[in-house]
Write a protein that holds these residues in place. Structure first.
Motif, PDB file in Angstrom:
ATOM      1  N   ILE A  13      19.146   2.597   7.611  1.00 10.96           N
ATOM      2  CA  ILE A  13      18.353   1.416   7.243  1.00 10.96           C
ATOM      3  C   ILE A  13      16.870   1.742   7.401  1.00 10.96           C
ATOM      4  N   PHE A  14      16.518   2.385   8.506  1.00 15.52           N
ATOM      5  CA  PHE A  14      15.135   2.799   8.742  1.00 15.52           C
ATOM      6  C   PHE A  14      14.672   3.775   7.667  1.00 15.52           C
ATOM      7  N   VAL A  15      15.498   4.767   7.367  1.00 15.09           N
ATOM      8  CA  VAL A  15      15.151   5.779   6.365  1.00 15.09           C
ATOM      9  C   VAL A  15      14.917   5.112   5.009  1.00 15.09           C
ATOM     10  N   GLY A  16      15.788   4.211   4.617  1.00 15.05           N
ATOM     11  CA  GLY A  16      15.629   3.504   3.350  1.00 15.05           C
ATOM     12  C   GLY A  16      14.367   2.660   3.307  1.00 15.05           C
ATOM     13  N   SER A  17      14.070   2.003   4.398  1.00 12.68           N
ATOM     14  CA  SER A  17      12.872   1.162   4.480  1.00 12.68           C
ATOM     15  C   SER A  17      11.596   1.995   4.393  1.00 12.68           C
ATOM     16  N   GLU A  18      11.573   3.107   5.092  1.00 12.05           N
ATOM     17  CA  GLU A  18      10.391   3.966   5.079  1.00 12.05           C
ATOM     18  C   GLU A  18      10.189   4.596   3.698  1.00 12.05           C
ATOM     19  N   ALA A  19      11.267   4.993   3.063  1.00 11.04           N
ATOM     20  CA  ALA A  19      11.175   5.545   1.711  1.00 11.04           C
ATOM     21  C   ALA A  19      10.654   4.481   0.746  1.00 11.04           C
ATOM     22  N   GLN A  20      11.075   3.243   0.941  1.00  5.46           N
ATOM     23  CA  GLN A  20      10.607   2.148   0.098  1.00  5.46           C
ATOM     24  C   GLN A  20       9.106   1.914   0.298  1.00  5.46           C
ATOM     25  N   ASN A  21       8.608   2.046   1.526  1.00  9.11           N
ATOM     26  CA  ASN A  21       7.175   1.907   1.783  1.00  9.11           C
ATOM     27  C   ASN A  21       6.382   2.940   0.987  1.00  9.11           C
ATOM     28  N   VAL A  22       6.828   4.183   1.026  1.00  6.91           N
ATOM     29  CA  VAL A  22       6.128   5.242   0.286  1.00  6.91           C
ATOM     30  C   VAL A  22       6.234   4.980  -1.211  1.00  6.91           C
ATOM     31  N   GLN A  23       7.373   4.513  -1.661  1.00 14.06           N
ATOM     32  CA  GLN A  23       7.567   4.195  -3.072  1.00 14.06           C
ATOM     33  C   GLN A  23       6.587   3.113  -3.530  1.00 14.06           C
ATOM     34  N   GLN A  24       6.344   2.125  -2.695  1.00 16.75           N
ATOM     35  CA  GLN A  24       5.400   1.054  -3.030  1.00 16.75           C
ATOM     36  C   GLN A  24       3.977   1.593  -3.122  1.00 16.75           C
ATOM     37  N   ILE A  25       3.617   2.492  -2.235  1.00 15.64           N
ATOM     38  CA  ILE A  25       2.294   3.108  -2.293  1.00 15.64           C
ATOM     39  C   ILE A  25       2.147   3.880  -3.601  1.00 15.64           C
ATOM     40  N   LEU A  26       3.158   4.662  -3.937  1.00 10.54           N
ATOM     41  CA  LEU A  26       3.116   5.448  -5.165  1.00 10.54           C
ATOM     42  C   LEU A  26       3.058   4.553  -6.402  1.00 10.54           C
ATOM     43  N   ALA A  27       3.752   3.433  -6.362  1.00 11.99           N
ATOM     44  CA  ALA A  27       3.743   2.509  -7.495  1.00 11.99           C
ATOM     45  C   ALA A  27       2.367   1.895  -7.711  1.00 11.99           C
ATOM     46  N   SER A  28       1.608   1.732  -6.632  1.00 11.49           N
ATOM     47  CA  SER A  28       0.284   1.122  -6.746  1.00 11.49           C
ATOM     48  C   SER A  28      -0.790   2.118  -7.167  1.00 11.49           C
ATOM     49  N   VAL A  29      -0.473   3.393  -7.163  1.00 12.55           N
ATOM     50  CA  VAL A  29      -1.456   4.419  -7.516  1.00 12.55           C
ATOM     51  C   VAL A  29      -1.982   4.210  -8.936  1.00 12.55           C
ATOM     52  N   HIS A  30      -1.106   3.871  -9.870  1.00 17.66           N
ATOM     53  CA  HIS A  30      -1.528   3.701 -11.262  1.00 17.66           C
ATOM     54  C   HIS A  30      -2.554   2.591 -11.415  1.00 17.66           C
ATOM     55  N   ASP A  31      -2.449   1.553 -10.596  1.00 16.15           N
ATOM     56  CA  ASP A  31      -3.397   0.446 -10.684  1.00 16.15           C
ATOM     57  C   ASP A  31      -4.697   0.747  -9.958  1.00 16.15           C
TER      58      ASP A  31
END
Length: 102
Positions: A13-31
């Motif tokens: 659960i922790f691993v999935g949550s942390e990966a999701q945090n990084v994914q959100q950062i990467l998703a915001s890079v384009h903006d």
């Protein structure tokens, strides 16, 4: 110890949550880091530093690099406090896959 063994089972659960945090950062890079925004930052920094605009590197101004590094390092440190086993390897694999796309 025993506590680590018990917690390891639930660290997915922790691993999935942390990966999701990084994914959100990467998703915001384009903006946040469009060429237009980077050019404005470069021109602003050049006027402050009195350096020609062509001598600064756009990569030096990518805020996402530092944010991703801090997030990944913090996640790995937190995971290491509990386990250096499979959860840590899972975390590293997920981060590697996400950063490969970055």
């Amino acid at each position: 110890g025993i506590i680590a063994q018990v917690l390891e089972r639930h660290l997915d659960i922790f691993v999935g949550s942390e990966a999701q945090n990084v994914q959100q950062i990467l998703a915001s890079v384009h903006d946040k880091e469009t060429m237009e925004v980077l050019e404005e930052q470069r021109n602003w920094l050049s006027s402050i530093d009195k350096m020609p605009a062509t001598s600064t590197s756009s990569a030096a101004h990518l805020a996402s690099i530092g944010e991703i590094e801090r997030t990944v390092q913090g996640s790995m440190n937190a995971c290491q406090q509990v386990s250096n086993g499979k959860p840590m390897l899972d975390l590293i694999r997920k981060f590697a896959a996400l950063l490969h796309d970055y």
